[in-house]
Enzyme design. Sequence first.
Site, PDB file in Angstrom:
ATOM      1  N   GLU A   1       0.820  -1.288   0.044  1.00 17.06           N
ATOM      2  CA  GLU A   1      -0.111  -0.063   0.109  1.00 17.06           C
ATOM      3  C   GLU A   1       0.912   1.147   0.023  1.00 17.06           C
ATOM      4  OE1 GLU A   1      -3.993  -0.451   1.718  1.00 17.06           O
ATOM      5  OE2 GLU A   1      -3.411   1.135   3.121  1.00 17.06           O
TER       6      GLU A   1
ATOM      7  N   HIS B   1       6.714 -27.203   0.349  1.00 18.94           N
ATOM      8  CA  HIS B   1       5.813 -28.259  -0.646  1.00 18.94           C
ATOM      9  C   HIS B   1       4.772 -27.664  -1.375  1.00 18.94           C
ATOM     10  CE1 HIS B   1       7.910 -31.395   1.959  1.00 18.94           C
ATOM     11  NE2 HIS B   1       8.054 -30.513   2.691  1.00 18.94           N
TER      12      HIS B   1
ATOM     13  N   LYS C   1     -13.454   2.338  -2.285  1.00 22.80           N
ATOM     14  CA  LYS C   1     -14.456   2.603  -0.749  1.00 22.80           C
ATOM     15  C   LYS C   1     -15.604   3.731  -1.476  1.00 22.80           C
ATOM     16  CE  LYS C   1     -10.632   2.653   2.352  1.00 22.80           C
ATOM     17  NZ  LYS C   1      -9.938   3.434   3.294  1.00 22.80           N
TER      18      LYS C   1
END
Length: 452
Positions: free
Chosen positions: A287, A308, A420
């Site tokens: 960010e 793995h 937003k």
Amino acid sequence: MKHITLDITNVLSKTIGDEGIDRALLLNIAAKIKEFKKTVYNTPYPFMDFGLLRSHLNDVYKVGENLKGLNIKNLILLGIGGSSLGTETIFHALLDPLHNIESDKRGNAPRYFILDNIDLHRIKRVAELVKKENEETLLVAISKSGETPETMSQFMVFKDILTHGKDYKKRIVIITDKNKGMLREIVKKEGYLSLPVPEGIGGRFSVLTPVGMFPAWFMGIDVEEILSGAKGMSEHIENADYKKNLAVIIASILYAMDNKGKPIHVVMPYCERLNAFADWFRQLEAESLGKKGRGPTPLKSIGVTDQHSQLQLYIDGPKDKFITFLYCVNESQYIPESIPYIEELDYLAGKDMKELFRAEFLGTRRSLTDAKTPNITITLDEINPFNIGALIFLYEMVIAFMGFLYGINAFDQPAVELGKIYTKAIMGKKGLEEKRQVIEQELTKKRSIIEF
Ligand code: PA5
């Protein structure tokens, strides 16, 4: 052993050839930061102001005085992004993994539930619990802006539940901007206990303010030590020569790796207790630096688990990755000779599992280095509040220095804001009718869909 040790051997070209960075080039970048560092310590960013952080610790204690005598069994923490990831980091590192499950693992501290998402699968279950244990619940809502829809909606739900309990107002703490925002307005109107998010400190840089310190203190974690560790690290960064300066050298390496066509930065803790730190750092790096078409892409990988899962790609895939290992010495666990009839297990029987853990780390690091995947290792001598504070502050400074190298403002996040606004528009917020129309039009258009 020192508290925090950085090993940069495997990122240097003398170890891995052309895929690495030349020491002289590294020091050139570091020298640029050296000058910037002086400016920064002359006029510190608010997150570096230890006088301010210290005074807010006193505010935390004062709020704590008001909570004395309450029988709190559940801490419900509402917040998202920078308002929750720091607390998650501290809790994960310093509380017992069975904290919520076994009472003897948590001493006098309550269970905790950090609600950093509004997916109802979890929220609804926690809400049911709060309904049952209303008067033993402390609700802490954290939002710098005091406007974030996720946190506000959660607050509306949980406050409504708490109002059914006795003296509910005493069991709500709000951490938000001192003057602005809806949460502050609510504090003023309804008279809840509150703490400030200091001016000029954005969410992802706020863990050492009441945002992270209040929840940590409430759980009985030594917040003084966290701040001491951060301050100690700040003194190191201010005073250590740039060639031996943790923040300067890490920032220079990260920047050099991105410029060298290795924009994928994998943070790989070989230390269960630092797994949440990797999430916090992922946000801090992404960010803060993802701007103007540039910025490294942080990834989290867990050692040994992701050996793995991801390691094949890191070793044999595109040469676009750079790895930061975070290592800490593990606890001991004897591996008993409980299967004596299988000779192939002799190499494990009678050994300490922490030696296996170390061998896996060393083996993975070696195989990456053989494949010329650049990597650095940060080792912590112990996971304790002091070191956690130091590590957090170290990386806050790394990102501030990288912001300077990229020539961007590391402290804003303009691209996140549009999403937003659309969210609020869809939900019918007044004044955002135009944005709502954009979405409605999009939904009426024919979409490319494949069905099963
Ligand atoms: O780092 C940031 O600024 C963001 O991640 C914010 O913390 C996040 O968007 C939540 O914002 P607020 O604390 O205003 O609710």
